[in-house]
Design an enzyme around this catalytic site. Structure first.
Site, mmCIF file in Angstrom:
data_model
loop_
_atom_site.group_PDB
_atom_site.id
_atom_site.type_symbol
_atom_site.label_atom_id
_atom_site.label_comp_id
_atom_site.label_asym_id
_atom_site.label_seq_id
_atom_site.Cartn_x
_atom_site.Cartn_y
_atom_site.Cartn_z
ATOM 1 N N ASP A 33 0.631 -1.180 -0.343
ATOM 2 C CA ASP A 33 -0.066 0.277 -0.465
ATOM 3 C C ASP A 33 1.208 1.258 0.414
ATOM 4 O OD1 ASP A 33 -1.780 2.094 0.374
ATOM 5 O OD2 ASP A 33 -2.640 1.195 2.607
ATOM 6 N N HIS A 34 0.786 2.048 -1.463
ATOM 7 C CA HIS A 34 1.805 3.425 -1.095
ATOM 8 C C HIS A 34 1.297 3.958 -1.784
ATOM 9 C CE1 HIS A 34 6.033 1.847 -0.521
ATOM 10 N NE2 HIS A 34 5.601 1.260 0.204
ATOM 11 N N GLY A 79 4.008 2.952 9.229
ATOM 12 C CA GLY A 79 4.529 4.219 7.610
ATOM 13 C C GLY A 79 5.926 4.866 7.474
ATOM 14 N N GLU A 80 6.004 5.522 6.552
ATOM 15 C CA GLU A 80 7.250 6.158 6.141
ATOM 16 C C GLU A 80 6.913 7.335 5.780
ATOM 17 O OE1 GLU A 80 6.049 2.935 3.707
ATOM 18 O OE2 GLU A 80 6.995 1.438 4.950
ATOM 19 N N ASN A 129 5.209 8.237 1.634
ATOM 20 C CA ASN A 129 3.595 7.754 1.575
ATOM 21 C C ASN A 129 2.490 9.156 2.439
ATOM 22 O OD1 ASN A 129 3.748 5.543 -0.220
ATOM 23 N ND2 ASN A 129 4.527 4.981 1.602
ATOM 24 N N GLY A 133 11.579 -4.065 14.568
ATOM 25 C CA GLY A 133 13.273 -4.237 15.648
ATOM 26 C C GLY A 133 11.611 -5.096 16.966
#
Length: 320
Positions: free
Chosen positions: A37-38, A105-106, A109, A173
């Site tokens: 999803d982007h 998220g990033e 986006n 992580g």
């Protein structure tokens, strides 16, 4: 026994190509689908970024396989209430075969409205509150919520599945794996890391599903396959938090200039060595994963599906 699925890359392929891959994956014996999803691809060479909810609606009409988002950020680009509506409709369309993979998220986006990109701790806090909002809405009851990050007033989902879609939280992580163990129905991660699986299970994950994904590049010319990965997916090799904080495909292209073909050769399974593909994918099963999703980089999709149908999937299943 581990389930093996196909990972649809919405960053690299057109909607029509993704639908064709879903059909081919089912015919090849893959048992499930995942889809990214982007809003943007990672770089311009990849060149696509279809809207995942439209794609899931289309996938529900061409395949009977379960579908999982890999993964959606339900906190910034779309409000959790709208994500809940989308996920509920996806679950209805797929007759209960939709699983909602979510993460923090990033910037690539999520920064598109111009808001400040939160630090990791705040993003996890937002994700936890979003999960609370979505779970309340999945009941089909009227919901009002006044939290630290989100407000919902008099909201009710009328189209809901018989059972709410499972929420699988992405973690790379120990802190994220702990959060997933506490609030999620499963863990999503991209490396066959036994310690991360153990952290998730100790934090409350118990026997909940652990699912992972990886990219390979099948081809009869290994050197050419390496070049294909280096051209399309060098961003996989960027270290640390760069994947979360770089804001545009152009920034990823600049950072990826540091990635060499030798790094790709050492880090991605390329070519047509059956033993290598089996070992790479099978490492996830050995690490305790319940589901593994494989993506083929580049244009040789049918060759990949034929190779996995005849040579790789049978070996993986024989190994248990």
């Amino acid at each position: 026994m581990t389930t093996y699925g196909y990972f649809l890359s919405s960053e690299e392929f057109t909607p029509a190509e993704l639908l064709a891959q879903a059909r081919a994956a089912e015919q090849a014996g893959f048992e499930a689908l995942a889809i990214s999803d982007h809003f943007h691809p990672w770089n311009d060479e990849q060149g696509q970024s279809s809207f995942v909810w439209s794609m899931i609606g289309a996938l529900s009409q061409v395949s009977s396989l379960p579908v999982t988002t890999f993964v959606t950020c339900p906190t910034v680009r779309m409000h959790p209430a709208i994500n809940a509506q989308a996920a509920a409709t996806a679950a209805v369309l797929t007759e209960g075969r939709f699983r909602f993979g979510i993460g923090t998220g990033e910037a690539l986006n999520e920064h598109i409205y111009g808001d400040a990109w939160p630090e990791a701790d705040q993003r996890m806090e937002m994700l936890e509150e979003a999960v609370q909002v979505m779970n309340h809405l999945f009941t089909g009851k009227q919901v009002s919520h006044h939290g630290k990050h989100y407000t919902v007033e008099n909201a009710r989902l009328y189209t809901v599945p018989d059972q709410p879609p499972p929420l699988y939280v992405s973690g790379f992580g120990p802190q994220a794996a702990t959060l997933a163990g506490r609030i999620a129905d499963g863990l999503v991660t991209m490396m066959p890391d036994e310690s991360l699986v153990e952290q998730f299970r100790k934090a409350g994950g118990g026997q909940k599903p652990v699912i992972g994904g990886l990219k390979v590049c099948w081809g009869t010319d290994r050197d050419q396959a390496v070049k294909t990965v280096h051209r399309l997916w060098p961003n996989q090799f960027l270290p640390g938090e760069l994947a979360q904080i770089l804001p545009t495909p152009k920034h990823f292209e600049q950072a990826s200039e540091l990635v060499t073909e030798d790094m790709v050769r050492d880090g991605v399974t390329c070519g047509d060595d059956v033993d290598e593909h089996v070992a790479t994918v099978g490492a996830y099963a050995k690490a305790g994963f319940d589901e593994v999703y494989v993506n083929q980089i580049g244009p040789q999709q049918q060759g990949f599906f034929d190779f996995y149908r005849t040579s790789v999937l049978p070996r993986l299943r024989d190994a248990g």
